[in-house]
Enzyme design. Sequence first.
Site, PDB file in Angstrom:
ATOM      1  N   GLY A  52       0.818  -1.207   0.000  1.00  7.29           N
ATOM      2  CA  GLY A  52       0.000   0.000   0.000  1.00  7.29           C
ATOM      3  C   GLY A  52       0.849   1.253   0.000  1.00  7.29           C
ATOM      4  CB  CYS A  53       1.760   3.536   2.767  1.00  7.99           C
ATOM      5  SG  CYS A  53       0.087   3.868   3.370  1.00  7.99           S
ATOM      6  CB  VAL A  54       5.993   0.581   1.165  1.00  8.61           C
ATOM      7  CG1 VAL A  54       7.315   0.307   0.469  1.00  8.61           C
ATOM      8  CG2 VAL A  54       6.189   0.725   2.668  1.00  8.61           C
ATOM      9  CB  SER A  57       5.940   6.227  -0.775  1.00  7.01           C
ATOM     10  OG  SER A  57       4.902   6.655   0.088  1.00  7.01           O
TER      11      SER A  57
END
Length: 115
Positions: A52-54, A57
């Site tokens: 998700g976030c990793v 980013s």
Amino acid sequence: MGTEIVRELTPRSGDTVYRKEAASAFFGTPLAGRLVGWGVDTVLVAGCTTSGCVRASVIDAQAYRFRTVVVEECVFDRAITPHRLNLFDIAQKYALVRSLEHVEAWLRRLRIPKG
């Protein structure tokens, strides 16, 4: 809530903290502009979740043309399968995936100007 800063990454005096409202650390924050302004060309990525976030980013960092390195022992997911699959895919398309030991050795070899 899942957005608290873990003790090991407690900001030091003078550190800047951006609260993000989307998966990517870049989306809706001044992070990319700040990094460019400081002359940064490489970002190290740590955090959760890998899928998700990793991943978000990393994709945005690559889109901004930063050299991007995911520190393998510093990212995780809710389950091992999506973690491994996303690390594989990230390494194939968007970023270097390196061990903490490798990154620490690389950082020791850098000569970063003070100031």
